[in-house]
Each structure stands twice: as structure tokens, then as C-alpha cells.
Motif scaffolding. Sequence first.
Motif, PDB file in Angstrom:
ATOM      1  N   ILE A 200     -23.612  25.569  30.021  1.00 36.81           N
ATOM      2  CA  ILE A 200     -22.565  24.599  30.390  1.00 36.81           C
ATOM      3  C   ILE A 200     -21.600  25.286  31.342  1.00 36.81           C
ATOM      4  O   ILE A 200     -21.038  26.339  31.027  1.00 36.81           O
ATOM      5  N   LYS A 201     -21.401  24.688  32.499  1.00 36.80           N
ATOM      6  CA  LYS A 201     -20.576  25.302  33.539  1.00 36.80           C
ATOM      7  C   LYS A 201     -19.108  24.916  33.421  1.00 36.80           C
ATOM      8  O   LYS A 201     -18.225  25.687  33.785  1.00 36.80           O
ATOM      9  N   THR A 202     -18.828  23.691  32.902  1.00 33.51           N
ATOM     10  CA  THR A 202     -17.437  23.244  32.877  1.00 33.51           C
ATOM     11  C   THR A 202     -17.211  22.249  31.748  1.00 33.51           C
ATOM     12  O   THR A 202     -18.150  21.597  31.266  1.00 33.51           O
ATOM     13  N   VAL A 203     -15.960  22.139  31.310  1.00 40.45           N
ATOM     14  CA  VAL A 203     -15.573  21.213  30.248  1.00 40.45           C
ATOM     15  C   VAL A 203     -14.207  20.637  30.578  1.00 40.45           C
ATOM     16  O   VAL A 203     -13.340  21.333  31.117  1.00 40.45           O
ATOM     17  N   PHE A 204     -14.026  19.346  30.278  1.00 39.95           N
ATOM     18  CA  PHE A 204     -12.738  18.695  30.499  1.00 39.95           C
ATOM     19  C   PHE A 204     -12.457  17.788  29.312  1.00 39.95           C
ATOM     20  O   PHE A 204     -13.291  16.957  28.939  1.00 39.95           O
ATOM     21  N   ALA A 205     -11.282  17.970  28.687  1.00 38.58           N
ATOM     22  CA  ALA A 205     -10.952  17.242  27.462  1.00 38.58           C
ATOM     23  C   ALA A 205      -9.794  16.281  27.697  1.00 38.58           C
ATOM     24  O   ALA A 205      -8.733  16.676  28.183  1.00 38.58           O
ATOM     25  N   PHE A 206     -10.008  15.010  27.334  1.00 38.70           N
ATOM     26  CA  PHE A 206      -8.931  14.025  27.331  1.00 38.70           C
ATOM     27  C   PHE A 206      -8.245  13.995  25.964  1.00 38.70           C
ATOM     28  O   PHE A 206      -7.045  13.794  25.871  1.00 38.70           O
ATOM     29  N   SER A 207      -9.027  14.184  24.913  1.00 42.29           N
ATOM     30  CA  SER A 207      -8.537  14.233  23.541  1.00 42.29           C
ATOM     31  C   SER A 207      -9.629  14.867  22.693  1.00 42.29           C
ATOM     32  O   SER A 207     -10.715  15.188  23.192  1.00 42.29           O
ATOM     33  N   LYS A 208      -9.368  15.018  21.396  1.00 43.36           N
ATOM     34  CA  LYS A 208     -10.377  15.636  20.527  1.00 43.36           C
ATOM     35  C   LYS A 208     -11.602  14.752  20.374  1.00 43.36           C
ATOM     36  O   LYS A 208     -12.684  15.247  20.014  1.00 43.36           O
ATOM     37  N   ASN A 209     -11.453  13.465  20.653  1.00 46.66           N
ATOM     38  CA  ASN A 209     -12.578  12.537  20.538  1.00 46.66           C
ATOM     39  C   ASN A 209     -13.092  12.067  21.893  1.00 46.66           C
ATOM     40  O   ASN A 209     -13.807  11.061  21.971  1.00 46.66           O
ATOM     41  N   ASN A 210     -12.735  12.777  22.930  1.00 48.50           N
ATOM     42  CA  ASN A 210     -13.157  12.382  24.279  1.00 48.50           C
ATOM     43  C   ASN A 210     -13.235  13.625  25.158  1.00 48.50           C
ATOM     44  O   ASN A 210     -12.277  13.966  25.848  1.00 48.50           O
ATOM     45  N   ILE A 211     -14.386  14.292  25.122  1.00 45.86           N
ATOM     46  CA  ILE A 211     -14.582  15.549  25.847  1.00 45.86           C
ATOM     47  C   ILE A 211     -15.837  15.427  26.696  1.00 45.86           C
ATOM     48  O   ILE A 211     -16.849  14.888  26.250  1.00 45.86           O
ATOM     49  N   VAL A 212     -15.778  15.934  27.924  1.00 49.20           N
ATOM     50  CA  VAL A 212     -16.904  15.853  28.850  1.00 49.20           C
ATOM     51  C   VAL A 212     -17.366  17.263  29.206  1.00 49.20           C
ATOM     52  O   VAL A 212     -16.551  18.107  29.593  1.00 49.20           O
ATOM     53  N   PHE A 213     -18.677  17.496  29.084  1.00 47.86           N
ATOM     54  CA  PHE A 213     -19.279  18.785  29.405  1.00 47.86           C
ATOM     55  C   PHE A 213     -20.188  18.617  30.617  1.00 47.86           C
ATOM     56  O   PHE A 213     -20.974  17.665  30.693  1.00 47.86           O
ATOM     57  N   GLY A 214     -20.115  19.554  31.564  1.00 49.96           N
ATOM     58  CA  GLY A 214     -20.984  19.538  32.732  1.00 49.96           C
ATOM     59  C   GLY A 214     -21.927  20.729  32.708  1.00 49.96           C
ATOM     60  O   GLY A 214     -21.483  21.885  32.722  1.00 49.96           O
ATOM     61  N   HIS A 215     -23.234  20.462  32.668  1.00 49.29           N
ATOM     62  CA  HIS A 215     -24.229  21.523  32.549  1.00 49.29           C
ATOM     63  C   HIS A 215     -24.629  22.078  33.920  1.00 49.29           C
ATOM     64  O   HIS A 215     -24.426  21.441  34.956  1.00 49.29           O
ATOM     65  N   ILE A 216     -25.254  23.223  33.874  1.00 50.09           N
ATOM     66  CA  ILE A 216     -25.631  23.901  35.107  1.00 50.09           C
ATOM     67  C   ILE A 216     -26.732  23.145  35.855  1.00 50.09           C
ATOM     68  O   ILE A 216     -26.928  23.332  37.057  1.00 50.09           O
ATOM     69  N   ASP A 217     -27.454  22.258  35.142  1.00 46.33           N
ATOM     70  CA  ASP A 217     -28.508  21.463  35.788  1.00 46.33           C
ATOM     71  C   ASP A 217     -27.986  20.096  36.241  1.00 46.33           C
ATOM     72  O   ASP A 217     -28.774  19.226  36.610  1.00 46.33           O
ATOM     73  N   ALA A 218     -26.665  19.895  36.184  1.00 48.87           N
ATOM     74  CA  ALA A 218     -25.992  18.660  36.608  1.00 48.87           C
ATOM     75  C   ALA A 218     -26.099  17.536  35.584  1.00 48.87           C
ATOM     76  O   ALA A 218     -25.700  16.405  35.875  1.00 48.87           O
ATOM     77  N   SER A 219     -26.586  17.795  34.406  1.00 50.72           N
ATOM     78  CA  SER A 219     -26.542  16.783  33.353  1.00 50.72           C
ATOM     79  C   SER A 219     -25.141  16.767  32.728  1.00 50.72           C
ATOM     80  O   SER A 219     -24.416  17.758  32.756  1.00 50.72           O
ATOM     81  N   ILE A 220     -24.790  15.613  32.168  1.00 49.13           N
ATOM     82  CA  ILE A 220     -23.461  15.402  31.590  1.00 49.13           C
ATOM     83  C   ILE A 220     -23.618  15.115  30.099  1.00 49.13           C
ATOM     84  O   ILE A 220     -24.500  14.354  29.691  1.00 49.13           O
ATOM     85  N   THR A 221     -22.769  15.717  29.288  1.00 43.95           N
ATOM     86  CA  THR A 221     -22.720  15.408  27.862  1.00 43.95           C
ATOM     87  C   THR A 221     -21.297  15.003  27.496  1.00 43.95           C
ATOM     88  O   THR A 221     -20.339  15.670  27.882  1.00 43.95           O
ATOM     89  N   LYS A 222     -21.189  13.899  26.742  1.00 42.06           N
ATOM     90  CA  LYS A 222     -19.880  13.417  26.296  1.00 42.06           C
ATOM     91  C   LYS A 222     -19.790  13.504  24.777  1.00 42.06           C
ATOM     92  O   LYS A 222     -20.728  13.124  24.078  1.00 42.06           O
TER      93      LYS A 222
END
Length: 442
Positions: A200-222
Motif C-alpha cells: 500500500i503506497k498511500t492512505v487517507f482517512a476522513f474518519s475511523k469508519n471512512n478510510i481509503v487505501f491506495g495500492h502500488i498496483d493502482a487498486s483502491i481499498t475502502k
Amino acid sequence: MQTRKINSFLIFYFSFFFLSSLIFNLSSCKRSTEPVYNPQNLQLQILDVSCTEAWLSLQAKNDYLTKTLKLFKDDKLILEKPLSAEDSLLYVDGLWPNTDYAFKAAVYDGAELLTKSVTVTATTMDTTSHNFEWETFEFGGEGGGSSFYDVAIIDENDIWAVGEIYTANDKYNAAHWDGEKWELRKIKTNACGGVDYPPIKTVFAFSKNNIVFGHIDASITKYNGANFVNDCSFIKQINGSINKIWGTSSSDLYVVGNSGLIAHYDGKEWQRIESGIQINIRDIWGAKTENNKFQIIALASNGGQIPQGKKLLLIQNNTVKYLNDSELDMSLAAIWFKPERKYYIGGAGLFESYGINASWQEDKSQPLLYISGIRGQSLNDIVLCGGYGHLSHFNGLNWKHYYGKELPQISGNLNEISIKRDLIVAVGWLMNRKAIIYMGIR
């Protein structure tokens, strides 16, 4: 004898009456010639303050254009220039923290005072504390070179660090702090890019129940607080890595990456934003302006790679505008700002600007160490990190450098940093193949 007394009294009475009338008339004339200044003609307003600076708004009647503007601080003249616009932004520095100041403006035609504003007062911000207690945590290394690339603080009991961690028996792409300990985690992507657990290359959190992860292959996990939900739709649009994520909500999300990648998610679908460049976009940041709109800027740089290149991009309505970058170094990595107040860019040096398209000045007082990350929560609470364990805090008045003092010099790099309330977390890697986390509590 009686007649003489009466005459003397009459003379005294008329003399007194004449002098009193003369004094009254003179004072009345003086009052009547004193100018009456309409406060609408020249309006001065305090927009913002830092510990050592103030930003003031000046609105002047059109009749006064080309006349001489004078700005006074505590009745001392600090600025004198031709009035060139009806609306002006005035900048004052050299102030002292937590201090009251009185400002007023006046317009002159030569020596003649034409109008003046009412006096406005401002109290500068107080400095924040440099005193942090530090803890160090190391992970992985036994099974391969490990590193954390990004970190998000929700609160002191909820922190996510992301990257790639290789232990003797397994591999992980995240670590979570619950207030007492770090736990290595594996966030699955359902093999969007052919791998179940890509770094995972990056993470951005709006709240504890709303977090977005950006993977090195460009896939997104919420993450919704209970489950990790994969989004494989974006990976089909690009061929590369996501470097950073920023947004105002989960339905207003931006990602940036290599080869000029910028994309926006509106809650339904991803849309590619044409950047016009092939330079790697390293960072993105946004913040709300006085007009209640968001100013969003992406930073592109190929660093020391060939071909070299740099670009500063303002993102508006899914289009891009290039900003001034002429004074910046070619190798850049991080950006943070408060709109129309202060802009910081880090890389091979720390650069500062006071306007979105203004010139940049390098802060020569910084250590000669590369800056990989910079974040802040106000103009008196900014942190940065970088090469060899470089970590510093700005309290509104000066920078405190912890490198080689409270924190050791390391053979490695701190990739990213975050600050929230009284907590700093910086993440990176060591030459011994371990991933490292610094936590500082104020």
C-alpha cells in the motif's frame, strides 16, 4: 463717583462678552473645518494572523486610486505606497506572538489627509510547544526490505501506517495502532492487479469508519469501520502506481501517481484528469479558502531521475492550471499550505511562498537534508521529515530540529509524516531492511 463705577462695570461687561464671543466663534470655526471621514470610503479589516504575521483587507473608494496609502501599526508608519486597487491585500510581518496590535490606514494627496479608516485590532497566535516525547518502533526485515510509505492519524487510539513489511514467516501491507500497541495487518485486494496483498503506497482517512487505501498496483481499498471493500475499476484505467490520495469526502476524492496521473472520484465513477505532463506526481494537498471553496494543488517532480522535470498544478473543476515553479529545485516531494497565506514545498530544500502563483524563497536555515514529507494543522504547528531521520517542528516562530538530538541519525529515510492535535507520527525505512515508525506525544 457712582457714574464712574457704572462705566467701569459696563466696560468690563462688554469686554468679557466680546472676548467670550470671539473665543466661541473661533472654536466653532475650528470645529466646522475639521474633516468628517466617511468610514465607508476606506475600510480596513483583519483577515488572518499567524504568530509573527498579519493579513489585512483594504477596500478604498475609487476616487482615491493613485493617491498615497499609509498603513500604521500602533500609530507608527509601517507602509507607504500608491493605492493601485480598490481591493488590496496587505501583509505585515515582524510581529511578536500572542501580542495585541492596532492598525489603521489613511490616504494622502501630498501632505493633505483625504480620508482614514477606523482602527482595527489583532492578536497574533501564540506559539505551540516543541516538547515531544518520542517512541520508536521497528518492523520486519527478516523476509526482505521493509518500508512504510504513508501514515494517517484518526486519533491517538487509531492510526494507520501503510507500506510493505516482510517478516520471517509472512508479508503485510499495513500496521494499526489501537492506543497501546501496533499490529501488523494484511489488507486484501481480491487480486485486482494479480496480487492478493500488494504493498500500500498511500492512505487517507476522513474518519475511523471512512478510510481509503491506495495500492502500488493502482487498486483502491475502502474501509468502513468493519470491512475492507475493494474497488478494481480504477486499475483498468491506468498503468502505474498511486502515490497520494486527498479529498473532501469519499464522494470527492483525488488520486495522483506516476507519469502525470490525476484522477477524480465523484462517488460513482473515476474520471481521468488530463495533466499534460509525463512527470511523476508525488503529492497532493487541498484546503478551504475564505470563499468556502477548496484550493487543490498537486506537486510533480521526477526527483533525481532522468529526464528531470517539475510542475506545480492547480486543480479546478477537473481541469489543470500550471503555477509558478521557477524558483523551485528540480527534486521535490511534498506540499502543504493554507490558501492565500503560506505555501510550503519540500524536497532538495524547503521553499515558502505567500501566494498561489507568487515567487518562492528557500529557507536557508534548514539542515542540508532531503525533505520527503510535510504536513501541518495550522500556521503555528507544522512538521516535516526526510533523509537520515530528519524530523522538524515549526511552532509559529522557529523550527526545532530533532535529528541528531532527541532522535538519532539513522541510515535510512522517513517517507511521510502526520500531525494531529498533540501527536506526530513519521514513517519510513532503515538500511537494515526494517520499517520504522516514530511517535511523538506533546
